[in-house]
Every structure is written in structure tokens, then in C-alpha cells.
Design a protein around this motif. Structure first.
Motif, PDB file in Angstrom:
ATOM      1  N   ILE A  11       0.815  -1.213   0.000  1.00 21.82           N
ATOM      2  CA  ILE A  11       0.000   0.000   0.000  1.00 21.82           C
ATOM      3  C   ILE A  11       0.849   1.264   0.000  1.00 21.82           C
ATOM      4  O   ILE A  11       0.407   2.332  -0.398  1.00 21.82           O
ATOM      5  CB  ILE A  11      -0.963  -0.012   1.199  1.00 21.82           C
ATOM      6  N   LEU A  20      -6.648  -3.424  -3.016  1.00 18.40           N
ATOM      7  CA  LEU A  20      -7.491  -2.466  -2.317  1.00 18.40           C
ATOM      8  C   LEU A  20      -8.534  -1.885  -3.262  1.00 18.40           C
ATOM      9  O   LEU A  20      -9.725  -1.783  -2.927  1.00 18.40           O
ATOM     10  CB  LEU A  20      -6.628  -1.348  -1.733  1.00 18.40           C
ATOM     11  N   GLN A  46      -3.001   8.120  -0.125  1.00 18.68           N
ATOM     12  CA  GLN A  46      -2.162   7.941   1.050  1.00 18.68           C
ATOM     13  C   GLN A  46      -0.741   8.396   0.735  1.00 18.68           C
ATOM     14  O   GLN A  46      -0.212   8.102  -0.338  1.00 18.68           O
ATOM     15  CB  GLN A  46      -2.143   6.488   1.523  1.00 18.68           C
ATOM     16  N   ARG A 433      -2.611   8.511   9.540  1.00 21.78           N
ATOM     17  CA  ARG A 433      -2.449   7.504   8.498  1.00 21.78           C
ATOM     18  C   ARG A 433      -1.971   8.125   7.185  1.00 21.78           C
ATOM     19  O   ARG A 433      -1.778   7.406   6.213  1.00 21.78           O
ATOM     20  CB  ARG A 433      -3.773   6.788   8.236  1.00 21.78           C
ATOM     21  N   LEU A 435      -3.794   9.732   5.229  1.00 21.67           N
ATOM     22  CA  LEU A 435      -4.848   9.202   4.370  1.00 21.67           C
ATOM     23  C   LEU A 435      -5.879  10.279   4.060  1.00 21.67           C
ATOM     24  O   LEU A 435      -6.221  11.087   4.920  1.00 21.67           O
ATOM     25  CB  LEU A 435      -5.519   8.038   5.100  1.00 21.67           C
ATOM     26  N   VAL A 464      -7.224  -0.357   4.705  1.00 21.57           N
ATOM     27  CA  VAL A 464      -5.893   0.248   4.825  1.00 21.57           C
ATOM     28  C   VAL A 464      -5.163  -0.299   6.051  1.00 21.57           C
ATOM     29  O   VAL A 464      -3.971  -0.636   5.985  1.00 21.57           O
ATOM     30  CB  VAL A 464      -6.007   1.781   4.896  1.00 21.57           C
TER      31      VAL A 464
END
Length: 471
Positions: A11, A20, A46, A433, A435, A464
Motif C-alpha cells: 500500500i 485495495l 495515502q 495515516r 490518508l 488500509v
């Protein structure tokens, strides 16, 4: 274009994570429920890179949903407006604790001379009642007229104000901040938005308060209006009606049961005592079967809704309702309610915020300003929204129930933040994160009778975190 054969498993490789993305696409497709051909788009970033995007359904009769499709996102646009303000604070053009009237003298009318930017952005200024202003649907579309009326408006305490820590300014907020932005930049709101935020981010053609004429026919419409047109293709054949809550089908209930957050929701419903009237899908474990209304109530406790305050904040006193999807309204400037943007644009803005105010080497918001904007200002119940919104400066908390164990205390200061819209669109960031997330759509729903934003938020956080745990 994305090569679906080039599978990425990490990721944090700063590229699309196919595993994902495929899971997110399936969840979004399932959440189309019985509402086809309507649909929407989701974009997730991200560490400054897009890691997943998904879309489903039709935005217009001739246009399928894509991550760059434009849509009206109602109050989700408040997050854009707030971000622009924070950039101006970072550049020392504004100060959170300076009275707004210092920059906009006319605003001092009716004892508003001491109201600060901080109090407005944290919804503590008691400037929430659109019904305290004499306006009709035509006046709401007139930017200059509304700035004058808001500058002259009175302070209005909410009904049973002693019960609440904040009072959400659903409509008035946009004119207050918009007028302030114009006063300090000496630009129109559209010019300031483009100059300070959207052009530097590379999203100037996909984020608006007041859609340009040549873009109106690219904005998503409600599916019930797909066949409505006149010779100019811009007028509806019927009056707008509010979305109505329809009964859940068995297919919808099965879809909910397949979501990664469903068990969490069941357990939360039992703990909250909100499942007593529901049947069980497992007599031994007594886990309830949850429908749309019960899931939504886990996030918005409508039994706490103060209808008087809610109407005062959202419904002008004029009898004629405004049609937010009409060409005329899309081209007007109502910053608290008619922000138009793509999921890609919203996710980009929140990516910058997720990274502490920087983007591709450019500092939009300095660290001192970011620390202030991301800190909760209030933690109690809101007088308009039936929830603890944990207002930051211009953003509410990230609405998630499922990302901590029962034994963990949620640290409000470390929660993500963002803003949702009346229709259940939402954009948020989680700096811890790194994110960011955006979900927009043309489903005929409201945030109080739909669960999609919550289901997708929970799913993304779950997916995630699952990827992170594999490292």
C-alpha cells in the motif's frame, strides 16, 4: 489508465493498490443497492499518492461516473472554504481571534462586532438561523445581496441552547466566510479560491463555488431528472421533492450484512440499546439484523434532533424551496451549500491536509496554523446536528465507530477530520495515516437516511489498516 493486470500488493508503494481498489470497487458497486442508474465515485490517497479509486452508475444520461466527474456536494464544500481560510491565516492575512468586523466593518451591525473567525469556524457564534434573515429563493442566489443581509443579521440563540456546545451554521456560514475572504483578498471568492488553493493544487477546473457556464452540463444530475429537459436542456419538468425514505429490500439487507463493518455495527447496536426492536440473525449470539435507519442512527441519533434548530439552520422562511440541481443555482454562489467538485479534487485537497498542509513541496498551511485548525474546539452535542461533531476550525470529526477496540479510549485530538454534505457526500483526512478520502454521488438521499458514506469510510479504514498489519 490503470493496468488491472499489474497487481500491486504494497500500500505504501505510492501507486494504485489493485487489491485495495478491487475490494473498494466491489463495495461501491454493492452499495448502488436498488438505486441504479444513479451512482458515484470514491478516491483514496495515502502519503500523497492515489492508492485506489472506484466509480459506479451514471452521472448523467450520457455520462458514466468517473473520479473526475463533477457533482454538487452540498456542505462537503464547507471543507474547501475552510481550507482556503486557513491558507489566508497561514499567510497572516487573517487571524482566528481577530473580530471579523476588523476586516469587514459592516459585519459589526447588530452587536456582532466582537465575533471572531474562530467562533464562526467552530460553530459557536450563534450565527446559524437563516430564518432570521428576510430572504426568498431569488435572494439566496444573489451573492452581493446576501453578503449585505448577512452583515446586517442578528445573533440568534438556539432553542434550549443550554444543552449544546455548538450550533451548526448550515447556510449562513458560507456567506460569512465568503464575505471575509473577499474583504481581505480584494478578489472575488472564485478568484481567491483559484489563486490560493485550486490552481496550485492542479484542480482549478474541477472545484467551484459558482459553476462556469461551460461546465454546467458536466455536473451530475439526479437520476429522476435524467429525462427532464426543455429546448435548452436545463430546466426540470417537475418541482423538486425532498428525498423520501424507502423500505429496505432483502437485497439491501444482504448487502449490508456483507460489509466489513457489519459485525461492528451489530455489536454497537447492542451496546447502545438501539436494536431491541430488531429481529436476530443468530439466536445463539442474538446479533440483530440491521436496516438503513438503524445503521444511520449509530452515527446520528435522530432522537436527539432539535427540529426547531434544524429548520432554522437549513430552511429559509420563504415558501418556495430552492432547487440546488438547477442550472441557475449551480451558477450561483452559495458556498455553504452548493460547492461543486469532483472526488479527485476533494481527495487532493484533503491529501494536502493529511500531509500537514503541504503538497508536492509547496507549503499551503504552516505547521502552527495546521496545529490550530486540526484541534477540536468543542466536544459536546450540537444544537442542529444530532451528534457530537467535535468541531475543529471548519471541519468535524471523522465519523468512524469501528477502528478501535472496546478497551481503547478514542483520542479526539488524534481523530481525522473533514466535512460531509446534506446528501451524504463526504471528504476527510486522517493525518496519522496520511490518508485522504472523498465520496460523491447522485443518489437521491440525505445524510440522515443513508449509510453509504459511513460504510465506505469504515471499509477504507479497515482495508488500509489490514494492509498495514501485513507489513
Amino acid at each position: 489508465m490503470i493496468d488491472n493486470n499489474n497487481k500491486t500488493t504494497q500500500i505504501f508503494d505510492h501507486q494504485i493498490n489493485i487489491t485495495l481498489q478491487q475490494r473498494l470497487q466491489q463495495i461501491l458497486t454493492d452499495l448502488q443497492l436498488d438505486d441504479a442508474p444513479a451512482g458515484g465515485a470514491v478516491v483514496v490517497y495515502q502519503a500523497g499518492e492515489c492508492i485506489a479509486q472506484a466509480s459506479v452508475g451514471m452521472a448523467r444520461p450520457e455520462m458514466s461516473w468517473q473520479p473526475d466527474t463533477l457533482a454538487i456536494n452540498f456542505s462537503t464544500g464547507k471543507g474547501i472554504l475552510a481550507t482556503l481560510v486557513h491558507i489566508l491565516v497561514s499567510q497572516q492575512m487573517l487571524d482566528y481571534d481577530q473580530p471579523i468586523a476588523h476586516y469587514w466593518p459592516a459585519f459589526s451591525a447588530q452587536n456582532k462586532g466582537n465575533i471572531t473567525l474562530r467562533s464562526v469556524m467552530s460553530h459557536q457564534a450563534n450565527l446559524f438561523s437563516i430564518q432570521s434573515i428576510d430572504v426568498d429563493s431569488e435572494a439566496l442566489l444573489d451573492w452581493d445581496q446576501m453578503l449585505n443581509k448577512v452583515a446586517a443579521m442578528p445573533i440568534t440563540a438556539p432553542d434550549h441552547g443550554e444543552l449544546y456546545d455548538s450550533v451548526y451554521s448550515a447556510l449562513v456560514y458560507g456567506w460569512v466566510l465568503g464575505g471575509l475572504i473577499e474583504a481581505v483578498t480584494e478578489m472575488s471568492l472564485a478568484e481567491a479560491l483559484r489563486y490560493y488553493l485550486t490552481e496550485p493544487l492542479g484542480i482549478a477546473d474541477s472545484c467551484y463555488f459558482g459553476v462556469p457556464e461551460n461546465k454546467v452540463n458536466q455536473v451530475a444530475r439526479l437520476a429522476k431528472d435524467f429525462e427532464a429537459s426543455n429546448e435548452a436542456g436545463s430546466q426540470l419538468r417537475h418541482k423538486r421533492h425532498k428525498p423520501t425514505l424507502k423500505a429496505d429490500t432483502q437485497s439491501t439487507l444482504r448487502t449490508y450484512a456483507s460489509l466489513p463493518s457489519y459485525t461492528c455495527w451489530q455489536q454497537q447496536a447492542l451496546m447502545d440499546g438501539k436494536a431491541a426492536d430488531l429481529s436476530s440473525d443468530d439466536e445463539q449470539n442474538a446479533l440483530p439484523i440491521l436496516d438503513t435507519a438503524h445503521i444511520n442512527r449509530l452515527y446520528f441519533n435522530t432522537s436527539q434532533l432539535n427540529l426547531k434548530n434544524y429548520k432554522a439552520a437549513l430552511i429559509p422562511a420563504g415558501k418556495q424551496a430552492i432547487d440546488y440541481h438547477s442550472r441557475e443555482t449551480l451558477q450561483a454562489i452559495i458556498p455553504a451549500a452548493n460547492g461543486v467538485a469532483s472526488a479527485q479534487a476533494l481527495a487532493t485537497i484533503y491529501t494536502m491536509l493529511a500531509n500537514g498542509g503541504t503538497w508536492q513541496g509547496h507549503t499551503f498551511i504552516n505547521s502552527a496554523t495546521f496545529e490550530q485548525l486540526s484541534k477540536p474546539q468543542v466536544t459536546g452535542l450540537d444544537a442542529v446536528m444530532p451528534a457530537n461533531m467535535d468541531w475543529r476550525l471548519g471541519y468535524h470529526r471523522l465519523f468512524s465507530l469501528c477502528q478501535h477496540t472496546d478497551s481503547e479510549e478514542v483520542d479526539v485530538n488524534k481523530q481525522g477530520f473533514g466535512h460531509m454534505g446534506y446528501n451524504g457526500s463526504v471528504a476527510w483526512c486522517d493525518p496519522e495515516r496520511q490518508l485522504s478520502f472523498a465520496f460523491i454521488h447522485n443518489f437521491d438521499t440525505t445524510m440522515l437516511n443513508d449509510v453509504r458514506q459511513f460504510a465506505l469510510t469504515e471499509a477504507v479504514l479497515n482495508l488500509v489498516d489490514s494492509e498495514l498489519s501485513k507489513r
